[in-house]
Design a protein around this motif. Structure first.
Motif, PDB file in Angstrom:
ATOM      1  N   LEU A 160     -20.945  19.424  70.862  1.00 11.95           N
ATOM      2  CA  LEU A 160     -21.507  20.023  69.658  1.00 11.95           C
ATOM      3  C   LEU A 160     -23.030  20.001  69.695  1.00 11.95           C
ATOM      4  N   ALA A 205     -15.282  16.750  71.428  1.00 12.71           N
ATOM      5  CA  ALA A 205     -15.937  18.033  71.191  1.00 12.71           C
ATOM      6  C   ALA A 205     -16.230  18.674  72.521  1.00 12.71           C
ATOM      7  N   ALA A 242     -15.724  23.121  68.432  1.00 15.01           N
ATOM      8  CA  ALA A 242     -15.327  21.737  68.330  1.00 15.01           C
ATOM      9  C   ALA A 242     -13.889  21.609  67.975  1.00 15.01           C
ATOM     10  N   SER A 243     -13.284  20.578  68.480  1.00 16.59           N
ATOM     11  CA  SER A 243     -11.935  20.254  68.087  1.00 16.59           C
ATOM     12  C   SER A 243     -11.737  18.772  68.260  1.00 16.59           C
ATOM     13  N   ASP A 269      -6.398  25.246  70.472  1.00 17.86           N
ATOM     14  CA  ASP A 269      -7.188  25.031  69.256  1.00 17.86           C
ATOM     15  C   ASP A 269      -7.719  26.373  68.782  1.00 17.86           C
ATOM     16  N   THR A 312      -9.291  27.131  66.161  1.00 15.87           N
ATOM     17  CA  THR A 312     -10.552  27.118  65.403  1.00 15.87           C
ATOM     18  C   THR A 312     -11.732  27.584  66.249  1.00 15.87           C
ATOM     19  N   GLY A 329     -21.501  26.273  63.034  1.00 14.16           N
ATOM     20  CA  GLY A 329     -20.245  25.766  63.570  1.00 14.16           C
ATOM     21  C   GLY A 329     -20.375  24.346  64.104  1.00 14.16           C
ATOM     22  N   SER A 330     -21.459  24.086  64.812  1.00 16.88           N
ATOM     23  CA  SER A 330     -21.673  22.742  65.370  1.00 16.88           C
ATOM     24  C   SER A 330     -21.856  21.711  64.259  1.00 16.88           C
ATOM     25  N   THR A 386     -20.900  21.947  61.047  1.00 19.54           N
ATOM     26  CA  THR A 386     -19.667  21.799  60.274  1.00 19.54           C
ATOM     27  C   THR A 386     -18.644  20.945  61.013  1.00 19.54           C
ATOM     28  N   ALA A 387     -18.468  21.230  62.302  1.00 16.84           N
ATOM     29  CA  ALA A 387     -17.521  20.451  63.093  1.00 16.84           C
ATOM     30  C   ALA A 387     -17.959  19.010  63.238  1.00 16.84           C
ATOM     31  N   ARG A 412     -17.143  17.172  60.142  1.00 17.19           N
ATOM     32  CA  ARG A 412     -15.708  16.923  60.073  1.00 17.19           C
ATOM     33  C   ARG A 412     -15.299  15.755  60.955  1.00 17.19           C
TER      34      ARG A 412
END
Length: 216
Positions: free
Chosen positions: A4, A68, A87-88, A161, A163, A205-206, A208-209, A212
């Motif tokens: 990320l 990630a 990311a996952s 994934d 997402t 995105g980075s 937010t992930a 999370r």
């Protein structure tokens, strides 16, 4: 989380390289400051994640925070800069055992290598073809956005994934929009749409992930 951070850095590069005229100087400065703050936030989350495993081990139980992954390519041909991040993850292991090593090997296995190899070939081959056709350098960033976006979409089934397909689709559409704008005569705005906007997608995105994954 390291992936990320890499994605956020590439997103910031997208913004820093492509934020320029016809945007107002004040807008350019604000965009670059926001990009820098986003990278700093992801960096802070990365430090937190790095420190977490040592503090999370107690009573024979180890908890690992998350995984990630990212892929990115940077190209500067006057206007092109790109990166990718998705990311996952989130994995918990008990009994003193850690599963992160196996997860990393699975995520960066044969399927990943094939996707990245095709990405690099398509990226470099496409840029050379655009140059041979005499295309303006502004469209380079549009091509980069398309390839990086498609590579995330292709990785979604490999990593199981869905997402990560979201930023992939977004970057692909922004890249296509850049080519359409160049064809319509709005060439100066191509780096803004395909470059700055793509960078914003990667940074958002980075971040937010990362938030999370940082949740306890």
């Amino acid at each position: 989380m390291s992936g990320l951070l890499v994605g956020a850095v590439f997103g910031a590069v997208f913004v820093f390289v492509n934020a320029r005229s016809p945007l107002d100087d004040v807008v350019v400065t604000v965009l670059r400051v926001l990009a820098g703050l986003a990278v700093a936030a992801v960096l802070a989350l990365w430090f937190t994640d790095v420190r977490r495993p040592a503090a999370a081990v107690s009573g024979g139980t180890a908890v690992s925070g998350g995984t990630a992954v990212s892929g990115g390519t940077a190209v500067s041909g006057g206007t092109a800069a790109s990166g990718g991040a998705a990311a996952s993850g989130g994995a918990a292991v008990s009994g003193g055992a850690a599963a992160s090593g196996g997860a990393v090997r699975t995520m960066f296995g044969r399927g990943y290598l094939i996707v990245v190899a095709v990405e690099v070939l398509a990226l470099l081959g496409g840029l050379r073809l655009l140059a041979a056709l005499g295309a303006p350098t502004e469209v380079n960033v549009a091509w980069v956005a398309i390839i990086v976006g498609v590579h995330f979409v292709a990785l979604a089934p490999v990593w199981k994934d869905r997402t990560i397909a979201v930023p992939g689709v977004a970057l692909t559409l922004l890249g296509i929009a850049g080519f359409l704008m160049a064809w319509a005569g709005s060439l100066p705005w191509v780096p803004i749409v395909s470059g700055v906007a793509s960078g914003a997608v990667l940074l958002a995105g980075s971040l937010t992930a990362g938030l999370r994954l940082a949740r306890p």
